[in-house]
Design an enzyme around this catalytic site. Structure first.
Site, PDB file in Angstrom:
ATOM      1  N   LYS A  13      -8.877  50.679 -21.066  1.00 20.25           N
ATOM      2  CA  LYS A  13      -7.664  50.355 -20.367  1.00 20.25           C
ATOM      3  C   LYS A  13      -7.040  51.706 -19.698  1.00 20.25           C
ATOM      4  O   LYS A  13      -6.548  51.734 -18.619  1.00 20.25           O
ATOM      5  CB  LYS A  13      -7.070  49.660 -21.444  1.00 20.25           C
ATOM      6  CG  LYS A  13      -5.606  49.072 -20.774  1.00 20.25           C
ATOM      7  CD  LYS A  13      -4.967  47.928 -21.568  1.00 20.25           C
ATOM      8  CE  LYS A  13      -4.271  48.486 -23.156  1.00 20.25           C
ATOM      9  NZ  LYS A  13      -2.863  49.042 -22.617  1.00 20.25           N
ATOM     10  N   ARG A  18      -5.541  54.500 -14.815  1.00 18.31           N
ATOM     11  CA  ARG A  18      -5.493  55.973 -14.117  1.00 18.31           C
ATOM     12  C   ARG A  18      -6.494  55.928 -12.842  1.00 18.31           C
ATOM     13  O   ARG A  18      -6.061  56.567 -11.714  1.00 18.31           O
ATOM     14  CB  ARG A  18      -5.960  56.866 -14.934  1.00 18.31           C
ATOM     15  CG  ARG A  18      -4.891  57.354 -16.150  1.00 18.31           C
ATOM     16  CD  ARG A  18      -5.397  58.022 -17.230  1.00 18.31           C
ATOM     17  NE  ARG A  18      -4.305  58.406 -18.110  1.00 18.31           N
ATOM     18  CZ  ARG A  18      -3.700  57.715 -18.862  1.00 18.31           C
ATOM     19  NH1 ARG A  18      -4.001  56.393 -19.063  1.00 18.31           N
ATOM     20  NH2 ARG A  18      -2.759  58.266 -19.872  1.00 18.31           N
ATOM     21  N   ARG A 113      11.062  48.413 -24.927  1.00 16.08           N
ATOM     22  CA  ARG A 113      10.226  49.873 -25.131  1.00 16.08           C
ATOM     23  C   ARG A 113      11.021  50.979 -24.426  1.00 16.08           C
ATOM     24  O   ARG A 113      11.768  50.775 -23.309  1.00 16.08           O
ATOM     25  CB  ARG A 113       8.993  49.830 -24.698  1.00 16.08           C
ATOM     26  CG  ARG A 113       8.034  48.595 -25.353  1.00 16.08           C
ATOM     27  CD  ARG A 113       6.697  48.585 -25.153  1.00 16.08           C
ATOM     28  NE  ARG A 113       6.113  49.947 -25.595  1.00 16.08           N
ATOM     29  CZ  ARG A 113       4.720  50.107 -25.269  1.00 16.08           C
ATOM     30  NH1 ARG A 113       4.123  49.114 -24.525  1.00 16.08           N
ATOM     31  NH2 ARG A 113       4.154  51.096 -25.724  1.00 16.08           N
ATOM     32  N   GLN A 159       1.230  58.915 -22.067  1.00 13.14           N
ATOM     33  CA  GLN A 159       1.941  58.363 -21.029  1.00 13.14           C
ATOM     34  C   GLN A 159       3.125  59.254 -20.380  1.00 13.14           C
ATOM     35  O   GLN A 159       3.278  59.517 -19.220  1.00 13.14           O
ATOM     36  CB  GLN A 159       2.573  57.160 -21.340  1.00 13.14           C
ATOM     37  CG  GLN A 159       1.668  56.144 -21.714  1.00 13.14           C
ATOM     38  CD  GLN A 159       2.234  54.904 -22.436  1.00 13.14           C
ATOM     39  OE1 GLN A 159       3.408  54.868 -22.844  1.00 13.14           O
ATOM     40  NE2 GLN A 159       1.236  53.762 -22.578  1.00 13.14           N
ATOM     41  N   ASP A 305      -3.585  53.452 -31.436  1.00 15.99           N
ATOM     42  CA  ASP A 305      -3.795  52.311 -31.233  1.00 15.99           C
ATOM     43  C   ASP A 305      -4.592  51.436 -32.171  1.00 15.99           C
ATOM     44  O   ASP A 305      -4.716  50.339 -32.224  1.00 15.99           O
ATOM     45  CB  ASP A 305      -4.619  51.933 -29.719  1.00 15.99           C
ATOM     46  CG  ASP A 305      -3.403  52.635 -28.590  1.00 15.99           C
ATOM     47  OD1 ASP A 305      -2.244  52.496 -28.756  1.00 15.99           O
ATOM     48  OD2 ASP A 305      -3.701  53.209 -27.522  1.00 15.99           O
ATOM     49  N   LYS A 332       5.896  50.363 -30.181  1.00 17.87           N
ATOM     50  CA  LYS A 332       4.731  49.779 -29.278  1.00 17.87           C
ATOM     51  C   LYS A 332       4.782  48.482 -28.779  1.00 17.87           C
ATOM     52  O   LYS A 332       5.893  48.078 -28.675  1.00 17.87           O
ATOM     53  CB  LYS A 332       3.476  50.078 -30.025  1.00 17.87           C
ATOM     54  CG  LYS A 332       2.891  51.467 -30.607  1.00 17.87           C
ATOM     55  CD  LYS A 332       2.630  52.275 -29.159  1.00 17.87           C
ATOM     56  CE  LYS A 332       2.111  53.550 -29.277  1.00 17.87           C
ATOM     57  NZ  LYS A 332       1.820  54.219 -28.171  1.00 17.87           N
ATOM     58  N   ARG A 336       4.792  47.761 -34.674  1.00 19.71           N
ATOM     59  CA  ARG A 336       3.419  47.448 -35.523  1.00 19.71           C
ATOM     60  C   ARG A 336       3.468  47.744 -36.717  1.00 19.71           C
ATOM     61  O   ARG A 336       2.503  47.242 -37.471  1.00 19.71           O
ATOM     62  CB  ARG A 336       2.376  48.292 -34.675  1.00 19.71           C
ATOM     63  CG  ARG A 336       1.995  47.757 -33.273  1.00 19.71           C
ATOM     64  CD  ARG A 336       0.981  48.486 -32.486  1.00 19.71           C
ATOM     65  NE  ARG A 336       0.327  47.905 -31.618  1.00 19.71           N
ATOM     66  CZ  ARG A 336      -0.309  48.161 -30.285  1.00 19.71           C
ATOM     67  NH1 ARG A 336      -0.616  49.337 -30.415  1.00 19.71           N
ATOM     68  NH2 ARG A 336      -0.410  47.335 -29.654  1.00 19.71           N
ATOM     69  N   ARG A 378      -3.294  44.045 -29.746  1.00 19.60           N
ATOM     70  CA  ARG A 378      -4.266  44.605 -30.812  1.00 19.60           C
ATOM     71  C   ARG A 378      -4.064  44.036 -32.072  1.00 19.60           C
ATOM     72  O   ARG A 378      -4.954  43.905 -32.886  1.00 19.60           O
ATOM     73  CB  ARG A 378      -3.822  46.159 -30.697  1.00 19.60           C
ATOM     74  CG  ARG A 378      -4.270  46.638 -29.458  1.00 19.60           C
ATOM     75  CD  ARG A 378      -4.607  48.171 -29.668  1.00 19.60           C
ATOM     76  NE  ARG A 378      -4.313  48.932 -28.268  1.00 19.60           N
ATOM     77  CZ  ARG A 378      -5.052  48.683 -27.202  1.00 19.60           C
ATOM     78  NH1 ARG A 378      -6.314  48.189 -27.663  1.00 19.60           N
ATOM     79  NH2 ARG A 378      -4.972  49.296 -26.169  1.00 19.60           N
TER      80      ARG A 378
HETATM   81  C1  S3P Z   1      -1.791  55.209 -23.418  1.00 17.12           C
HETATM   82  C2  S3P Z   1      -1.086  56.321 -24.316  1.00 17.12           C
HETATM   83  C3  S3P Z   1      -0.801  55.744 -25.716  1.00 17.12           C
HETATM   84  C4  S3P Z   1      -1.404  54.630 -26.217  1.00 17.12           C
HETATM   85  C5  S3P Z   1      -1.295  53.493 -25.159  1.00 17.12           C
HETATM   86  C6  S3P Z   1      -1.855  54.064 -23.910  1.00 17.12           C
HETATM   87  C7  S3P Z   1      -2.167  55.703 -22.035  1.00 17.12           C
HETATM   88  O1  S3P Z   1       0.520  55.721 -25.711  1.00 17.12           O
HETATM   89  O2  S3P Z   1      -0.739  54.277 -27.200  1.00 17.12           O
HETATM   90  O3  S3P Z   1      -2.014  52.307 -25.617  1.00 17.12           O
HETATM   91  O4  S3P Z   1      -3.000  54.989 -21.324  1.00 17.12           O
HETATM   92  O5  S3P Z   1      -1.526  56.753 -21.705  1.00 17.12           O
HETATM   93  P1  S3P Z   1       1.524  56.968 -25.743  1.00 17.12           P
HETATM   94  O6  S3P Z   1       1.330  58.048 -24.475  1.00 17.12           O
HETATM   95  O7  S3P Z   1       3.042  56.289 -25.780  1.00 17.12           O
HETATM   96  O8  S3P Z   1       1.234  57.586 -27.040  1.00 17.12           O
END
Ligand code: S3P
Length: 418
Positions: A13, A18, A113, A159, A305, A332, A336, A378
């Site tokens: 994912k 990206r 969020r 992120q 995750d 999340k 969670r 999840r």
């Molecule tokens: C992700 C980064 C993670 C992850 C999310 C996907 C990403 O989150 O938990 O499911 O694709 O960059 P955070 O960057 O908030 O830790």
């Protein structure tokens, strides 16, 4: 329960989001093979289309004509990010560096969020953020000519890091991001493959000004977070073995495999190779007797995750688990910590919340009951795995929730244990 056969879980994912974003910003035509066709990635495609990128329907091999860095157009509608935090935060980084404004909205879960974590660094770079309620969605981002930044996120978030890096690429400025522990580094790897000078050094990333992104060829490996569901399933089985093909083995993503191995799980890696700048390979898993484990802060980013699944695994094989340093789980797709602990109790397991984690007390017994994943894909899958274990009977309400990251999950689960 017996497991058998090979499963090729869908594309990763994080890499799929990206690939769409970077292909859109590239100069010329990029190719994406094996993209994840699921709701979250569809959200990224939807918002990029709203900003003028011609993204075709998802297919095994799709071509995207990039609009170039700074080539996005002002959207005429609000950007609907669905359930996807990655879409929101990464695309906010794009909009921040374009000379227009965009309003972001999402479903109920996404709207709760926190977005302050991206609003702060991107505002420091010069962008403007307006919130209608707290620091969640809806939010409006007003882009400008951004300036350079040297930012310590104080945590570990791919992120946030990616939002800053993408803003830096588009603005053509240097950016440096420091994290407490390194988060997943797919953005950096993919940017490098498109000719950008970006260096990772421990918990620091430094991106030098870029003028353009060369079109890319992206091969999306199988998602290790989806594969983890079957790792847990096979570890809890009574007999057989399961092979998981083409799994992304990037070290920032393999924390769950490391944890299960430490618990005594039998997982071997085969046919390991490099594809599109990522290490990938097959995993062969055999049932085994697992032992108690504690997971602390330093290990969290590489299995963030998979923590709901780890809790289900501990409950399923009746061993103790303690997770600390994972307060991030509260923000999340659902809280969670609460969702996992409540649902474990509903099926008769012993679990308790900690402010920054959870504890499972291992008791060997059948787990029976109905769980509510609270719209969290999840959690729906983790309890689905628990329900497949011999002697357990777990009904997952709203099974369609899995469409966010793995629409074919229930079918693949049935096949692996048939
Ligand atoms: C992700 C980064 C993670 C992850 C999310 C996907 C990403 O989150 O938990 O499911 O694709 O960059 P955070 O960057 O908030 O830790």
């Amino acid at each position: 329960m017996k497991v058998h056969g090979a499963v090729r879980v869908p594309g990763d994912k994080s890499i799929s989001h990206r690939a769409l974003i970077l292909a859109s910003l590239g100069t010329g035509e990029s190719v994406i093979r094996g993209i994840l066709d699921a709701d979250d990635v569809a959200s990224t495609a939807r918002v990029l289309r709203a900003m003028g990128v011609q993204i075709p329907a998802f297919s095994e091999s799709m071509r995207i004509a990039g609009v170039g860095v700074r080539g996005l157009r002002p959207p005429r509608v609000s950007l609907d990010c669905g359930n996807s935090g990655t879409t929101t935060r990464l695309v906010a980084g794009l909009v921040a560096a374009h000379p227009f404004a965009a309003r972001f909205e999402g479903d109920e879960s996404l709207s709760r969020r926190p977005m302050k974590r991206i609003a702060e660094p991107l505002s420091y770079m010069g962008a403007r953020f307006e919130f209608e309620r707290g620091d969640g969605l809806p939010m409006t981002v007003r882009g400008v000519d951004l300036r350079s930044i040297d930012w310590d996120t104080g945590g570990s978030s791919a992120q946030v890091k990616s939002a800053i890096l993408l803003a830096g690429v588009i603005a053509g400025v240097e950016v440096r991001v420091t994290e407490r522990a390194p988060s997943r580094d797919h953005t950096e790897r993919m940017l490098r493959s498109m000719g950008v000078d970006v260096e990772n050094d421990g918990n620091q990333v430094c991106l030098r000004p870029a003028r353009r992104l060369a079109a890319g060829e992206f091969e999306v490996p199988a998602d290790p977070s989806s594969a983890a569901m079957f790792v847990a399933l096979a570890a809890m089985a009574d007999e057989g073995e399961l092979v998981l093909e083409d799994v992304c083995l990037n070290p920032t993503r393999t924390g769950f495999i490391a944890a299960v191995t430490r618990m005594g799980g039998e997982i071997s890696r085969e046919a390991v190779r490099e594809v599109s700048g990522e290490e990938i390979g097959s995993l062969r898993i055999r049932p085994s007797v697992l032992e108690a484990i504690s997971i602390g802060e330093a290990e969290i980013p590489a299995l963030i995750d998979e923590l709901p699944l780890l809790a289900c695994l501990a409950a399923g094989c009746g061993v103790d688990l303690e997770v600390t340093g994972a307060a991030e789980l509260r923000v999340k797709e659902s809280d969670r910590i609460t969702t996992v602990v409540d649902n474990l109790r509903r099926v008769g397991a012993q679990a308790e919340e900690l402010p920054d984690g959870l504890r499972v007390r291992g008791v060997r017994k059948s787990l029976v009951g109905t769980v509510d994943p609270h719209g969290d894909h999840r959690i729906a899958m983790a309890f689905g795995v628990l329900g497949a274990v011999r002697g357990n009977r777990v009904e997952v309400k709203h099974p369609g929730t899995v469409a966010v990251s793995y629409p074919g999950f229930w079918n693949d689960l049935k096949k692996a244990v048939a």
